[in-house]
Design a protein around this motif. Structure first.
Motif, short mmCIF file in Angstrom:
data_model
loop_
_atom_site.label_atom_id
_atom_site.label_comp_id
_atom_site.label_asym_id
_atom_site.label_seq_id
_atom_site.Cartn_x
_atom_site.Cartn_y
_atom_site.Cartn_z
N MET A 213 -23.47 8.03 4.66
CA MET A 213 -22.45 7.22 3.99
C MET A 213 -22.62 7.21 2.47
SD MET A 213 -21.50 4.04 6.40
CE MET A 213 -20.84 3.09 5.10
N ARG A 214 -23.84 7.46 2.02
CA ARG A 214 -24.06 7.48 0.57
C ARG A 214 -23.34 8.64 -0.12
NH1 ARG A 214 -29.54 4.54 -1.09
NH2 ARG A 214 -29.90 3.40 0.81
N TYR A 215 -22.99 9.68 0.65
CA TYR A 215 -22.24 10.79 0.05
C TYR A 215 -20.79 10.39 -0.22
CZ TYR A 215 -26.21 13.78 1.17
OH TYR A 215 -27.44 14.31 1.23
N LEU A 216 -20.36 9.28 0.39
CA LEU A 216 -18.98 8.83 0.19
C LEU A 216 -18.65 8.63 -1.29
CD1 LEU A 216 -18.13 6.03 2.78
CD2 LEU A 216 -16.82 8.08 2.27
N LYS A 217 -19.63 8.12 -2.05
CA LYS A 217 -19.31 7.84 -3.46
C LYS A 217 -18.96 9.11 -4.23
CE LYS A 217 -24.21 7.23 -4.80
NZ LYS A 217 -24.81 7.04 -3.49
N TYR A 218 -19.52 10.25 -3.81
CA TYR A 218 -19.16 11.51 -4.47
C TYR A 218 -17.72 11.89 -4.10
CZ TYR A 218 -24.15 11.56 -5.29
OH TYR A 218 -25.41 11.20 -5.67
N ALA A 219 -17.34 11.56 -2.86
CA ALA A 219 -15.96 11.84 -2.44
C ALA A 219 -14.99 10.96 -3.23
CB ALA A 219 -15.82 11.59 -0.94
N PHE A 220 -15.34 9.68 -3.43
CA PHE A 220 -14.49 8.79 -4.24
C PHE A 220 -14.34 9.35 -5.66
CE2 PHE A 220 -15.35 5.28 -1.14
CZ PHE A 220 -14.03 4.92 -0.94
N LEU A 221 -15.45 9.86 -6.20
CA LEU A 221 -15.42 10.40 -7.56
C LEU A 221 -14.47 11.61 -7.62
CD1 LEU A 221 -16.52 10.74 -10.48
CD2 LEU A 221 -18.38 12.09 -9.53
N ILE A 222 -14.66 12.54 -6.71
CA ILE A 222 -13.89 13.79 -6.78
C ILE A 222 -12.40 13.54 -6.46
CG2 ILE A 222 -13.60 16.08 -5.73
CD1 ILE A 222 -16.70 16.01 -5.36
N VAL A 223 -12.16 12.76 -5.41
CA VAL A 223 -10.76 12.61 -4.97
C VAL A 223 -10.01 11.58 -5.80
CG1 VAL A 223 -9.27 12.02 -3.02
CG2 VAL A 223 -11.37 13.32 -2.62
N MET A 224 -10.58 10.35 -5.92
CA MET A 224 -9.78 9.26 -6.49
C MET A 224 -9.88 9.14 -8.01
SD MET A 224 -9.54 6.45 -3.61
CE MET A 224 -7.88 6.13 -4.03
N VAL A 225 -10.99 9.65 -8.59
CA VAL A 225 -11.12 9.53 -10.05
C VAL A 225 -10.68 10.82 -10.75
CG1 VAL A 225 -12.76 9.12 -11.94
CG2 VAL A 225 -13.00 7.87 -9.80
N VAL A 226 -10.93 11.98 -10.10
CA VAL A 226 -10.58 13.24 -10.78
C VAL A 226 -9.30 13.85 -10.20
CG1 VAL A 226 -11.37 15.55 -11.41
CG2 VAL A 226 -13.02 13.67 -11.30
N PHE A 227 -9.34 14.18 -8.91
CA PHE A 227 -8.24 14.98 -8.35
C PHE A 227 -6.88 14.27 -8.39
CE2 PHE A 227 -5.66 16.52 -4.79
CZ PHE A 227 -5.60 17.87 -5.12
N LEU A 228 -6.80 13.09 -7.81
CA LEU A 228 -5.49 12.43 -7.74
C LEU A 228 -4.92 12.08 -9.13
CD1 LEU A 228 -5.94 10.27 -4.51
CD2 LEU A 228 -4.56 12.31 -4.80
N PRO A 229 -5.72 11.45 -10.04
CA PRO A 229 -5.13 11.15 -11.36
C PRO A 229 -4.71 12.41 -12.13
CG PRO A 229 -7.12 9.88 -11.03
CD PRO A 229 -7.04 10.85 -9.91
N LEU A 230 -5.43 13.52 -11.88
CA LEU A 230 -5.14 14.74 -12.63
C LEU A 230 -3.95 15.50 -12.04
CD1 LEU A 230 -6.41 16.26 -15.00
CD2 LEU A 230 -7.86 17.46 -13.39
N ILE A 231 -3.90 15.58 -10.73
CA ILE A 231 -2.88 16.43 -10.10
C ILE A 231 -1.65 15.61 -9.67
CG2 ILE A 231 -2.43 18.12 -8.25
CD1 ILE A 231 -4.64 18.99 -10.20
N VAL A 232 -1.89 14.53 -8.96
CA VAL A 232 -0.74 13.77 -8.45
C VAL A 232 -0.20 12.82 -9.52
CG1 VAL A 232 0.08 12.29 -6.56
CG2 VAL A 232 -1.76 13.91 -6.15
N LYS A 233 -1.13 12.33 -10.37
CA LYS A 233 -0.77 11.44 -11.49
C LYS A 233 -0.18 10.11 -11.03
CE LYS A 233 -0.53 14.71 -15.06
NZ LYS A 233 -1.65 14.10 -15.66
N ALA A 234 0.57 9.49 -11.94
CA ALA A 234 1.29 8.24 -11.68
C ALA A 234 0.39 7.01 -11.62
CB ALA A 234 2.13 8.32 -10.42
N ASN A 235 -0.87 7.16 -11.26
CA ASN A 235 -1.71 5.98 -11.10
C ASN A 235 -3.16 6.27 -11.47
OD1 ASN A 235 0.03 4.06 -9.83
ND2 ASN A 235 0.05 5.42 -8.07
N PRO A 236 -3.86 5.22 -11.94
CA PRO A 236 -5.32 5.35 -11.93
C PRO A 236 -5.76 5.01 -10.50
CG PRO A 236 -4.67 3.32 -13.04
CD PRO A 236 -3.41 3.96 -12.52
N TRP A 237 -5.85 6.02 -9.65
CA TRP A 237 -5.96 5.82 -8.21
C TRP A 237 -7.14 4.95 -7.80
CZ3 TRP A 237 -2.50 7.73 -4.50
CH2 TRP A 237 -1.44 8.47 -5.04
#
Ligand code: SF4
Ligand code: SF4
Lengths: 382, 51
Positions: A213-237
């Motif tokens: 479960m500790r690896y989850l924080k890396y997933a939050f970093l990659i998906v919600m802080v980098v990928f979604l704000p950069l590609i999908v935009k519209a929100n600080p996810w």
């Protein structure tokens, strides 16, 4: 002088006619002076030397440092008194920990929010100034977020997750919640202690769950802080859908002081309140659940523990592990065994192991040798 | 016991810090610091759960 104060506080001259604003300014100065005086006293009394004082004094000192740093970075009292936020120029700077920039007292920006804001600004069709040629060229460079990576790299290379242990307000809040005296969810890490436990098989199962479960924080970093704000935009996810710090330090105080904001509360508010409630509740039983499993900032700093200037290290000539001592591993609230890896990515450099070690074999700081001249091992145990 | 070399202990962290400073300067001149300021001085509705 008056102009400097107005600039510093981001206020118009007319604001000074409001006695609440004046009281806020005076209180801010008083709080900052008190915290600086506290830090000077701690420095003069050498309270930062964890070794010298033992666990009781260190845990109190640590709490003073955490509280002091929270006050220092959230002491824009005009915001607390009037239900607004700081709008001055200092806010281009980031604080090191998870500290929402919509907290009424915050002087600086939150690094995770700031990173998403830069990614959100990125527009591949925009031109940018090439510093080499001095001309505007069409090239997407914002996606690298140099400014934020630079800030996090500087802090990380200086001290790694010491920020989590001592300077992060949300870490401090979780520490306070964990002080509530109820039975805690704690699993032994050391093999000998696991074997001695009532049900070693179940302990190993839950240790496995915790580890993955500790690896989850890396997933939050990659998906919600980098990928979604950069590609999908519209929100600080991450801020919008997850961050409990924003709700606790920003949402609740602002909505309780500002009826217009409170009136706008809806489904998202409820969702964020539930996340916050879950994390607050869990923090009473489990040490820092947000830091363990969710925090993207902790995930970034964890890369730097291995490469930072400030490090933990073991004096193997003193460590008594071969005689069965596991005080450090069993007392570590993050479940790290510092003898095996003194700079483990999960270590938040809280100083518990260091202050509890009966042999004084754990060192923290910038040196390669102990004051007595023995070598300090900063690498993993072979 | 093999201890860390001076390179890993001091030079790598110092180089990372220096690179960090260069990144900050570059990013700031590229307008990123302004993007941060712009976001941070307004109440962030998403952060406080108002959408
Ligand atoms: S892991 Fe995140 S929330 Fe926890 S102390 Fe570190 S920066 Fe703060
Ligand atoms: S290894 Fe030591 S300093 Fe690191 S988190 Fe555990 S007790 Fe704290």
């Amino acid at each position: 002088m008056k102009n400097v104060i107005l600039w510093l506080f981001g206020l118009e001259e007319s604001a000074l006619s409001d006695p609440t604003v004046v009281a806020g300014i005076i209180t801010s100065f008083a709080l900052i002076a008190a915290v600086l005086a506290l830090f000077i006293v701690l420095l003069v009394k050498k309270r930062f030397l964890i070794h010298r004082w033992g666990h009781k004094v260190w845990s109190r000192t640590k709490l003073l440092i955490q509280s002091g740093f929270f006050i220092l970075t959230n002491s824009f009292m005009v915001g607390w008194f009037k239900g607004t936020i700081y709008q001055g120029k200092l806010k281009f700077m980031c604080v090191p920990g998870m500290n929402c920039y919509s907290c009424p007292g915050a002087w600086g920006a939150c690094p995770i929010g700031a990173m998403q804001a830069i990614f959100d600004e990125f527009d591949a069709s925009k031109s940018w100034l090439d510093p080499v040629s001095g001309t505007y060229v069409q090239a997407p460079l914002y996606w690298i977020a140099f400014y934020m990576i630079g800030i996090l790299m500087f802090i990380g290379a200086l001290c790694g997750r010491l920020v989590c242990g001592l300077l992060c307000p949300f870490g401090w809040i979780q520490d306070l919640l964990y002080k509530i005296p109820v039975k805690k969810l704690k699993l032994p890490r050391d093999d000998r202690l696991i074997d001695k436990s009532r049900n070693p098989k179940a302990v190993r199962f839950w240790l496995g769950v915790d580890k993955y479960m500790r690896y989850l924080k890396y997933a939050f970093l990659i998906v919600m802080v980098v990928f979604l704000p950069l590609i999908v935009k519209a929100n600080p996810w991450f801020c919008k859908y997850v961050c409990p710090s924003g709700m606790l330090l920003g949402g609740i105080p602002l909505m309780s002081m500002n009826s217009n904001l409170a009136a706008a509360a809806g489904k998202l508010t409820l969702q964020k309140l539930l996340i916050l409630g879950g994390i607050v509740g869990l923090s009473i039983f489990l040490y820092r659940p947000f830091c363990r499993y969710i925090c993207p900032l902790g995930a970034i700093y964890s890369f730097f523990n291995r490469f930072s200037l400030y490090k933990y290290g073991i004096d193997d000539s003193k460590c008594n592990r071969c005689k069965g001592c596991s005080v450090c591993a069993s007392s570590c609230p993050m479940g790290v065994d510092p003898v095996k890896n003194p700079n483990h990515p999960e270590c938040i450099r809280c100083g518990t192991c260091n202050s509890k070690c009966p042999q004084k074999a754990i060192h923290a700081g910038f040196r390669m040798k102990t004051p007595e001249g023995s070598a300090i091992r900063t690498r993993k145990q072979k | 016991m093999k201890t860390e070399s001076k390179l890993m202990r001091y030079i790598v962290p110092a180089a990372l810090m220096l690179a960090g400073v260069c990144f900050i300067v570059y990013g700031a001149t590229d307008g990123e610091a302004f993007a941060v300021l712009k976001k941070a001085i307004a109440i962030c509705m998403e952060c406080i759960g108002l959408g």
